[in-house]
Scaffold this active site. Structure first.
Site, PDB file in Angstrom:
ATOM      1  N   HIS A   1       0.827  -1.201   0.000  1.00 19.51           N
ATOM      2  CA  HIS A   1       0.000   0.000   0.000  1.00 19.51           C
ATOM      3  C   HIS A   1       0.867   1.258   0.000  1.00 19.51           C
ATOM      4  O   HIS A   1       1.851   1.352   0.741  1.00 19.51           O
ATOM      5  CB  HIS A   1      -0.916   0.014   1.221  1.00 19.51           C
TER       6      HIS A   1
ATOM      7  N   CYS B   1       0.159   1.625  -5.535  1.00 22.73           N
ATOM      8  CA  CYS B   1      -0.762   2.566  -6.176  1.00 22.73           C
ATOM      9  C   CYS B   1      -0.099   3.927  -6.384  1.00 22.73           C
ATOM     10  O   CYS B   1       0.862   4.284  -5.705  1.00 22.73           O
ATOM     11  CB  CYS B   1      -2.026   2.727  -5.335  1.00 22.73           C
TER      12      CYS B   1
END
Length: 209
Positions: free
Chosen positions: A122, A179
């Protein structure tokens, strides 16, 4: 016939209960997400590398069945010397793994199998400083048997549905995905793909977990 004031009073009570329920649900959701956000951030520890012996150029054999490890099992750690951090790596890329550290794509290889290793994490927890990396920086995967040193050779941004990152490679390769953009609030529409090649392998006894 029910009088108008009574209907208004009932309507106000329903609205109050609905508002209270929304507050409770929102608070519980925020608390739950906040807890796992904290867990992810705390998974990143300051790197304290183990002194390594003379380097080799070949991959030591990993445990048999490493690629078929159960989901959620601890595999080792990913060290990023430039950032001075080390992050635990778990088998799988479900939320259960990504909330606790870096996830290893089960369909990809693991160091020692001489193929394509794919990791993911993440951007707002374990990889919150990932944007500081540049071509030429080092990445290290440490297991209980070896420390595999990689050098970043490419950094690119792709759409979130791009699956070319998972293709097989003709030579040992480490790909790390997260991301992008890094500081965007909400769902990120892109992915940052970091590609690295192995440059050295140190056989060692590593105790972590």
């Amino acid at each position: 016939m029910e009088c108008k004031p009574a209907r208004l009073l009932w309507g106000r009570r329903v609205a109050q209960w609905a508002a209270l329920a929304a507050i409770v649900i929102g608070g519980a959701t925020a608390g739950w997400n906040g807890y796992w956000y904290t867990v992810g951030r705390m998974a990143v520890k300051r790197d304290t590398p183990v002194p390594s012996p003379s380097p080799t150029t070949s991959f030591p054999a990993e445990r048999s069945g490493q690629q078929d490890a159960p989901l959620g099992v601890y595999l080792g750690e990913l060290a990023i010397p430039k950032l001075g951090v080390a992050i635990p790596v778990y088998e799988g890329v479900r939320e259960q793994e990504l909330r606790r550290g870096v996830g290893h794509y089960p369909a990809s290889d693991w160091p020692g199998q001489k193929g394509h290793v794919v990791l993911s994490g993440h951007r707002d927890t374990v990889f919150r400083r990932f944007g500081e990396l540049e071509i030429g920086d080092a990445l290290i995967i440490r297991t209980d048997r070896a420390a595999i040193h990689y050098r970043i050779v490419n950094i690119r941004i792709v759409d979130d549905d791009d699956r070319t990152v998972l293709v097989e490679k003709a030579r040992p390769t480490l790909t790390v995905t997260t991301c992008y953009p890094f500081r965007l609030i909400g769902r990120a529409p892109k992915r940052c793909i970091v590609t690295a090649r192995p440059v050295r392998v140190d056989a060692l006894e590593f105790s972590g977990g």
